[in-house]
Motif scaffolding. Structure first.
Motif, PDB file in Angstrom:
ATOM      1  N   LEU A  62       0.954  -1.187  -0.027  1.00  0.00           N
ATOM      2  CA  LEU A  62       0.019   0.051  -0.036  1.00  0.00           C
ATOM      3  C   LEU A  62       1.042   1.011  -0.020  1.00  0.00           C
ATOM      4  N   GLU A  63       1.845   1.498   0.769  1.00  0.00           N
ATOM      5  CA  GLU A  63       2.694   2.492   0.974  1.00  0.00           C
ATOM      6  C   GLU A  63       3.427   2.436  -0.715  1.00  0.00           C
ATOM      7  N   ARG A  64       3.804   1.386  -1.050  1.00  0.00           N
ATOM      8  CA  ARG A  64       4.544   1.722  -2.565  1.00  0.00           C
ATOM      9  C   ARG A  64       3.276   2.083  -3.750  1.00  0.00           C
ATOM     10  N   HIS A  65       2.101   1.769  -3.310  1.00  0.00           N
ATOM     11  CA  HIS A  65       1.121   2.241  -4.252  1.00  0.00           C
ATOM     12  C   HIS A  65       1.022   3.685  -4.040  1.00  0.00           C
ATOM     13  N   ASP A  66       0.680   4.166  -2.797  1.00  0.00           N
ATOM     14  CA  ASP A  66       0.925   5.595  -2.367  1.00  0.00           C
ATOM     15  C   ASP A  66       1.901   6.403  -2.809  1.00  0.00           C
ATOM     16  N   GLU A  67       3.194   5.846  -2.917  1.00  0.00           N
ATOM     17  CA  GLU A  67       4.311   6.523  -3.316  1.00  0.00           C
ATOM     18  C   GLU A  67       4.041   6.658  -4.966  1.00  0.00           C
ATOM     19  N   GLU A  68       3.844   5.612  -5.428  1.00  0.00           N
ATOM     20  CA  GLU A  68       3.631   5.722  -7.183  1.00  0.00           C
ATOM     21  C   GLU A  68       2.588   6.671  -7.453  1.00  0.00           C
ATOM     22  N   ARG A  69       1.421   6.818  -6.675  1.00  0.00           N
ATOM     23  CA  ARG A  69       0.364   7.637  -6.948  1.00  0.00           C
ATOM     24  C   ARG A  69       0.806   9.205  -6.822  1.00  0.00           C
ATOM     25  N   GLU A  70       1.698   9.313  -5.781  1.00  0.00           N
ATOM     26  CA  GLU A  70       2.118  10.531  -5.366  1.00  0.00           C
ATOM     27  C   GLU A  70       3.322  11.057  -6.594  1.00  0.00           C
ATOM     28  N   ARG A  71       4.162  10.306  -7.025  1.00  0.00           N
ATOM     29  CA  ARG A  71       4.941  10.529  -8.197  1.00  0.00           C
ATOM     30  C   ARG A  71       4.131  10.761  -9.354  1.00  0.00           C
ATOM     31  N   GLU A  72       2.947  10.027  -9.491  1.00  0.00           N
ATOM     32  CA  GLU A  72       2.196  10.409 -10.846  1.00  0.00           C
ATOM     33  C   GLU A  72       1.327  11.579 -10.845  1.00  0.00           C
ATOM     34  N   SER A  73       1.132  11.904  -9.402  1.00  0.00           N
ATOM     35  CA  SER A  73       0.608  13.066  -9.412  1.00  0.00           C
ATOM     36  C   SER A  73       1.456  14.506  -9.374  1.00  0.00           C
ATOM     37  N   ARG A  74       2.698  14.437  -9.170  1.00  0.00           N
ATOM     38  CA  ARG A  74       3.911  15.254  -9.028  1.00  0.00           C
ATOM     39  C   ARG A  74       4.079  15.290 -10.751  1.00  0.00           C
ATOM     40  N   ARG A  75       4.277  14.302 -11.266  1.00  0.00           N
ATOM     41  CA  ARG A  75       4.448  14.172 -12.760  1.00  0.00           C
ATOM     42  C   ARG A  75       3.414  14.854 -13.684  1.00  0.00           C
ATOM     43  N   ILE A  76       2.101  14.674 -13.139  1.00  0.00           N
ATOM     44  CA  ILE A  76       0.899  15.207 -14.049  1.00  0.00           C
ATOM     45  C   ILE A  76       0.879  17.020 -13.693  1.00  0.00           C
ATOM     46  N   GLN A  77       1.110  17.200 -12.347  1.00  0.00           N
ATOM     47  CA  GLN A  77       1.192  18.735 -11.994  1.00  0.00           C
ATOM     48  C   GLN A  77       2.577  19.396 -12.716  1.00  0.00           C
ATOM     49  N   GLU A  78       3.646  18.640 -12.690  1.00  0.00           N
ATOM     50  CA  GLU A  78       4.718  19.333 -13.417  1.00  0.00           C
ATOM     51  C   GLU A  78       4.318  19.664 -15.026  1.00  0.00           C
ATOM     52  N   GLU A  79       3.792  18.312 -15.493  1.00  0.00           N
ATOM     53  CA  GLU A  79       3.448  18.514 -16.931  1.00  0.00           C
ATOM     54  C   GLU A  79       2.437  19.890 -17.216  1.00  0.00           C
TER      55      GLU A  79
END
Length: 121
Positions: A62-79
């Motif tokens: 679950l923590e790994r999935h949360d980290e992946e979602r957080e990374r994806e969210s940061r990537r989308i915000q950056e884009e």
């Protein structure tokens, strides 16, 4: 001085004490027989450890999935930030081009007017 008990009373108390000890030992033996054996305790502990390990693995997942979602969210915000910056740059460039066109038109009009006056027309 303290009076000593007559031997017959002393023997009676000693016998009662012996019976009480026997009764207590019997109860403790029954209690011990009903208690969990070492093998069962070891099995319960092993099962608990296995459950804890599975739960820890689930938490790590679950923590790994949360980290992946957080990374994806940061990537989308950056884009999105980059896209917005590109749009603002394009709008600024278009406005600058429009200003240059107006200035160019004014310059051309001024030159044309000057040439007409010189040519006499």
């Amino acid at each position: 001085m303290a009076e000593e008990l007559p031997p017959s009373l002393f023997n009676i108390l000693r016998g009662d004490l012996k019976d009480t000890r026997g009764e207590i030992n019997g109860r403790l033996d029954n209690l011990a027989a009903q208690m969990v054996t070492q093998a069962m305790l070891a099995q319960v502990q092993a099962n608990q450890k296995e459950r804890d390990d599975r739960q820890d693995a689930r938490l790590r997942e679950l923590e790994r999935h949360d980290e992946e979602r957080e990374r994806e969210s940061r990537r989308i915000q950056e884009e999105q930030r980059k896209a917005k910056a590109q749009q603002l740059f394009a709008i600024g460039l278009a406005a600058f081009g429009a200003v240059l066109s107006v200035i160019g038109g004014v310059v051309v009009w001024t030159i044309t007017q000057g040439i007409q006056q010189v040519a006499g027309g």
